[in-house]
Write a protein that holds these residues in place. Structure first.
Motif, PDB file in Angstrom:
ATOM      1  N   ILE A  54      81.585  36.373  21.381  1.00 27.30           N
ATOM      2  CA  ILE A  54      82.525  35.246  21.428  1.00 27.30           C
ATOM      3  C   ILE A  54      82.823  34.902  22.889  1.00 27.30           C
ATOM      4  CG2 ILE A  54      84.825  34.448  20.776  1.00 27.30           C
ATOM      5  CD1 ILE A  54      84.732  36.497  18.474  1.00 27.30           C
ATOM      6  N   GLY A  55      82.594  33.647  23.248  1.00 29.01           N
ATOM      7  CA  GLY A  55      82.706  33.264  24.662  1.00 29.01           C
ATOM      8  C   GLY A  55      81.579  33.913  25.449  1.00 29.01           C
ATOM      9  N   GLY A  56      80.408  33.943  24.841  1.00 32.02           N
ATOM     10  CA  GLY A  56      79.258  34.647  25.419  1.00 32.02           C
ATOM     11  C   GLY A  56      78.673  33.977  26.638  1.00 32.02           C
ATOM     12  N   GLY A  57      79.150  32.769  26.974  1.00 34.82           N
ATOM     13  CA  GLY A  57      78.717  32.096  28.195  1.00 34.82           C
ATOM     14  C   GLY A  57      77.211  31.898  28.241  1.00 34.82           C
ATOM     15  N   THR A  58      76.623  32.273  29.351  1.00 35.81           N
ATOM     16  CA  THR A  58      75.195  32.015  29.562  1.00 35.81           C
ATOM     17  C   THR A  58      74.305  33.113  28.979  1.00 35.81           C
ATOM     18  OG1 THR A  58      75.328  33.023  31.750  1.00 35.81           O
ATOM     19  CG2 THR A  58      75.615  30.632  31.634  1.00 35.81           C
ATOM     20  N   ASP A  76      80.448  29.683  21.929  1.00 32.73           N
ATOM     21  CA  ASP A  76      81.040  29.258  23.212  1.00 32.73           C
ATOM     22  C   ASP A  76      81.351  27.754  23.128  1.00 32.73           C
ATOM     23  OD1 ASP A  76      81.013  30.773  26.196  1.00 32.73           O
ATOM     24  OD2 ASP A  76      81.266  28.589  26.220  1.00 32.73           O
ATOM     25  N   PRO A  77      82.501  27.341  23.698  1.00 30.46           N
ATOM     26  CA  PRO A  77      82.818  25.904  23.658  1.00 30.46           C
ATOM     27  C   PRO A  77      81.965  25.074  24.609  1.00 30.46           C
ATOM     28  CG  PRO A  77      84.550  27.133  24.797  1.00 30.46           C
ATOM     29  CD  PRO A  77      83.588  28.145  24.262  1.00 30.46           C
ATOM     30  N   SER A  78      81.306  25.708  25.564  1.00 28.70           N
ATOM     31  CA  SER A  78      80.578  24.958  26.599  1.00 28.70           C
ATOM     32  C   SER A  78      79.114  24.733  26.209  1.00 28.70           C
ATOM     33  CB  SER A  78      80.649  25.730  27.920  1.00 28.70           C
ATOM     34  OG  SER A  78      79.628  25.284  28.792  1.00 28.70           O
ATOM     35  N   PRO A  79      78.724  23.458  26.006  1.00 28.72           N
ATOM     36  CA  PRO A  79      77.315  23.190  25.687  1.00 28.72           C
ATOM     37  C   PRO A  79      76.382  23.598  26.823  1.00 28.72           C
ATOM     38  CG  PRO A  79      78.603  21.141  25.728  1.00 28.72           C
ATOM     39  CD  PRO A  79      79.549  22.254  26.030  1.00 28.72           C
ATOM     40  N   ASP A  80      76.857  23.473  28.071  1.00 30.62           N
ATOM     41  CA  ASP A  80      76.019  23.871  29.208  1.00 30.62           C
ATOM     42  C   ASP A  80      75.756  25.376  29.185  1.00 30.62           C
ATOM     43  OD1 ASP A  80      75.978  21.293  30.030  1.00 30.62           O
ATOM     44  OD2 ASP A  80      77.484  21.534  31.610  1.00 30.62           O
ATOM     45  N   ALA A  81      76.801  26.151  28.899  1.00 33.03           N
ATOM     46  CA  ALA A  81      76.626  27.606  28.836  1.00 33.03           C
ATOM     47  C   ALA A  81      75.647  27.970  27.722  1.00 33.03           C
ATOM     48  CB  ALA A  81      77.973  28.296  28.609  1.00 33.03           C
ATOM     49  N   LEU A  82      75.802  27.302  26.563  1.00 32.24           N
ATOM     50  CA  LEU A  82      74.900  27.603  25.434  1.00 32.24           C
ATOM     51  C   LEU A  82      73.460  27.241  25.767  1.00 32.24           C
ATOM     52  CD1 LEU A  82      77.088  26.479  22.402  1.00 32.24           C
ATOM     53  CD2 LEU A  82      76.483  28.818  23.044  1.00 32.24           C
ATOM     54  N   ASP A 104      84.989  27.804  19.467  1.00 31.06           N
ATOM     55  CA  ASP A 104      85.812  28.786  20.173  1.00 31.06           C
ATOM     56  C   ASP A 104      86.499  29.703  19.170  1.00 31.06           C
ATOM     57  OD1 ASP A 104      87.875  27.313  19.100  1.00 31.06           O
ATOM     58  OD2 ASP A 104      88.401  26.320  20.982  1.00 31.06           O
ATOM     59  N   LEU A 105      87.373  30.547  19.699  1.00 31.24           N
ATOM     60  CA  LEU A 105      88.056  31.506  18.832  1.00 31.24           C
ATOM     61  C   LEU A 105      88.883  30.808  17.762  1.00 31.24           C
ATOM     62  CD1 LEU A 105      89.156  34.366  21.211  1.00 31.24           C
ATOM     63  CD2 LEU A 105      88.327  34.696  18.882  1.00 31.24           C
ATOM     64  N   GLY A 106      89.447  29.648  18.114  1.00 26.70           N
ATOM     65  CA  GLY A 106      90.230  28.878  17.131  1.00 26.70           C
ATOM     66  C   GLY A 106      89.352  28.430  15.972  1.00 26.70           C
ATOM     67  N   GLU A 127      85.930  38.682  28.845  1.00 22.83           N
ATOM     68  CA  GLU A 127      86.477  37.713  29.806  1.00 22.83           C
ATOM     69  C   GLU A 127      86.874  36.401  29.140  1.00 22.83           C
ATOM     70  OE1 GLU A 127      84.888  37.615  33.821  1.00 22.83           O
ATOM     71  OE2 GLU A 127      83.191  38.779  33.106  1.00 22.83           O
ATOM     72  N   VAL A 128      87.404  36.497  27.948  1.00 28.17           N
ATOM     73  CA  VAL A 128      87.840  35.306  27.204  1.00 28.17           C
ATOM     74  C   VAL A 128      89.331  35.401  26.879  1.00 28.17           C
ATOM     75  CG1 VAL A 128      87.518  33.964  25.098  1.00 28.17           C
ATOM     76  CG2 VAL A 128      85.550  35.061  26.165  1.00 28.17           C
ATOM     77  N   PHE A 129      89.828  36.610  26.608  1.00 27.81           N
ATOM     78  CA  PHE A 129      91.191  36.776  26.122  1.00 27.81           C
ATOM     79  C   PHE A 129      92.249  36.242  27.088  1.00 27.81           C
ATOM     80  CE2 PHE A 129      92.782  39.554  22.533  1.00 27.81           C
ATOM     81  CZ  PHE A 129      91.889  39.005  21.643  1.00 27.81           C
ATOM     82  N   GLY A 130      91.908  36.209  28.359  1.00 33.50           N
ATOM     83  CA  GLY A 130      92.865  35.733  29.355  1.00 33.50           C
ATOM     84  C   GLY A 130      93.283  34.291  29.135  1.00 33.50           C
ATOM     85  N   VAL A 131      92.388  33.489  28.533  1.00 36.81           N
ATOM     86  CA  VAL A 131      92.714  32.067  28.341  1.00 36.81           C
ATOM     87  C   VAL A 131      93.108  31.760  26.892  1.00 36.81           C
ATOM     88  CG1 VAL A 131      91.271  31.299  30.260  1.00 36.81           C
ATOM     89  CG2 VAL A 131      90.256  31.471  27.971  1.00 36.81           C
ATOM     90  N   VAL A 132      93.218  32.805  26.089  1.00 38.16           N
ATOM     91  CA  VAL A 132      93.595  32.613  24.687  1.00 38.16           C
ATOM     92  C   VAL A 132      95.113  32.741  24.555  1.00 38.16           C
ATOM     93  CG1 VAL A 132      93.444  33.713  22.410  1.00 38.16           C
ATOM     94  CG2 VAL A 132      91.382  33.415  23.785  1.00 38.16           C
TER      95      VAL A 132
HETATM   96  C1  LIG Z   1      84.259  34.011  32.280  1.00 42.03           C
HETATM   97  S1  LIG Z   1      83.143  33.412  31.071  1.00 42.03           S
HETATM   98  C2  LIG Z   1      82.561  34.946  30.379  1.00 42.03           C
HETATM   99  C3  LIG Z   1      81.196  34.823  29.803  1.00 42.03           C
HETATM  100  C4  LIG Z   1      80.646  36.097  29.175  1.00 42.03           C
HETATM  101  N1  LIG Z   1      81.489  36.573  28.061  1.00 42.03           N
HETATM  102  C5  LIG Z   1      80.481  37.177  30.196  1.00 42.03           C
HETATM  103  O1  LIG Z   1      81.186  38.193  30.140  1.00 42.03           O
HETATM  104  O2  LIG Z   1      79.638  37.029  31.083  1.00 42.03           O
HETATM  105  C6  LIG Z   1      84.251  32.832  29.800  1.00 42.03           C
HETATM  106  C7  LIG Z   1      83.550  32.103  28.687  1.00 42.03           C
HETATM  107  O3  LIG Z   1      84.482  31.919  27.614  1.00 42.03           O
HETATM  108  C8  LIG Z   1      84.323  30.604  27.106  1.00 42.03           C
HETATM  109  N2  LIG Z   1      85.622  30.269  26.471  1.00 42.03           N
HETATM  110  C9  LIG Z   1      86.706  29.678  27.036  1.00 42.03           C
HETATM  111  N3  LIG Z   1      87.699  29.550  26.123  1.00 42.03           N
HETATM  112  C10 LIG Z   1      87.233  30.089  24.959  1.00 42.03           C
HETATM  113  C11 LIG Z   1      87.798  30.269  23.662  1.00 42.03           C
HETATM  114  N4  LIG Z   1      89.044  29.849  23.355  1.00 42.03           N
HETATM  115  N5  LIG Z   1      87.043  30.862  22.703  1.00 42.03           N
HETATM  116  C12 LIG Z   1      85.793  31.274  22.986  1.00 42.03           C
HETATM  117  N6  LIG Z   1      85.206  31.138  24.209  1.00 42.03           N
HETATM  118  C13 LIG Z   1      85.920  30.546  25.184  1.00 42.03           C
HETATM  119  C14 LIG Z   1      83.928  29.768  28.310  1.00 42.03           C
HETATM  120  O4  LIG Z   1      83.250  28.584  27.942  1.00 42.03           O
HETATM  121  C15 LIG Z   1      83.044  30.729  29.087  1.00 42.03           C
HETATM  122  O5  LIG Z   1      81.677  30.601  28.758  1.00 42.03           O
END
Ligand SMILES: C[S@@+](CC[C@H](N)C(=O)[O-])C[C@H]1O[C@@H](n2cnc3c(N)ncnc32)[C@H](O)[C@@H]1O
Length: 260
Positions: A54-58, A76-82, A104-106, A127-132
């Protein structure tokens, strides 16, 4: 691919040092892979594990796990990351084992993702929970997709290292704010006790909590890049302190492995 082959470029070396202890904690959960590329399929091979990133980024972790023979879904919400994750999977020859879902998580909580997301063996949330906003709701929606006994790998930022880092940069007021307000810079930063309580109250059993990036973010890049053997020694040092509780307050990140 051997670890040494992954760290040829300077940027990769620093990234390797930052993630080594996390990867090493996950590996025992991923052994017994069914059919890594190029190997004949054993008759009694264990099944491929179902992994959700979840939020797997690139796709840094997702592709490595797929290379071991497992099936990984990246949300992941970002199409570029996917798109980048897809390219990475193609280049590694594991595109058939990596599925990207925009969301996203929602969306996971609301069941809005049009995909079979049940009985997952391992969920990565790095590295996703910080923005949740609602951590308990997020943990609850993750628990719903995990199979009984399945594991959650949760990587979060640690608050005290951020206070130190701001102070060392001369941002004393920001450091003071962060000390008492975990979300003072828009991203929530956890203390070890806060994370333990959160997982416990959400029905997870904590298996390990380790310190991540205790030194890797403090060491000048030139040392890691130019000194022969520095990267291996740095990773060894990170390993040596990862499980020592007294280093948790110095770590940029904390990695929790929990089952539910
Ligand atoms: C800092 S990157 C971490 C990427 C990867 N998990 C890693 O450890 O390399 C955070 C990622 O979380 C995604 N993201 C942001 N808000 C999110 C949410 N509410 N649910 C899921 N993913 C989210 C972002 O698009 C981004 O790709």
């Amino acid at each position: 691919m051997a670890e040494s082959e992954r760290v040829e470029r300077p940027s990769q070396r620093h990234s390797f040092a930052r993630t080594a202890v996390v990867w090493e904690k996950l590996q025992p959960l991923l052994v017994g892979s069914p059919n890594p590329p190029g190997s004949p399929k054993a008759v009694d091979a264990p099944r491929a594990q179902r992994v959700l990133d979840i939020g797997g980024g690139t796709g840094g972790f997702a592709v490595r796990i797929a290379e071991l023979g497992h099936q990984v879904t990246v949300i992941d919400p970002s199409p570029d990351a996917l798109a980048a994750a897809d390219r990475r999977a193609q280049e590694s020859g594991v595109a058939a084992r990596v599925v990207g879902l925009q969301g996203d998580l929602g969306d996971l909580a609301a069941g809005r993702l049009d995909h079979d997301l049940a009985d997952i063996d391992l969920v990565l949330c790095h590295e996703v929970f910080g923005v949740v906003e609602d951590h308990r709701a997020a943990l609850s929606s993750i628990a719903k997709v995990l199979r009984p006994g399945g594991a959650l790998s949760l990587l979060v930022r640690q608050r005290h290292a951020a206070v130190l880092s701001q102070a060392m940069s001369g941002h004393f007021q920001q450091a003071r704010r962060l000390l008492d307000d975990p979300g003072a810079d828009r991203e929530h930063r956890f203390t070890a006790q806060e994370l333990r309580d959160l997982l416990d109250e959400s029905g997870y059993s904590l298996q390990s909590l380790q310190a991540v990036r205790v030194f890797a973010d403090l060491v000048p890049a030139t040392i890691v890049d130019l000194e022969v053997g520095a990267i291996a020694a740095l990773v060894e040092l990170e390993r040596a302190v990862a499980e020592r509780p007294e280093y948790l307050t110095l770590a940029t990140q904390m990695h929790a492995l929990a089952v539910c």
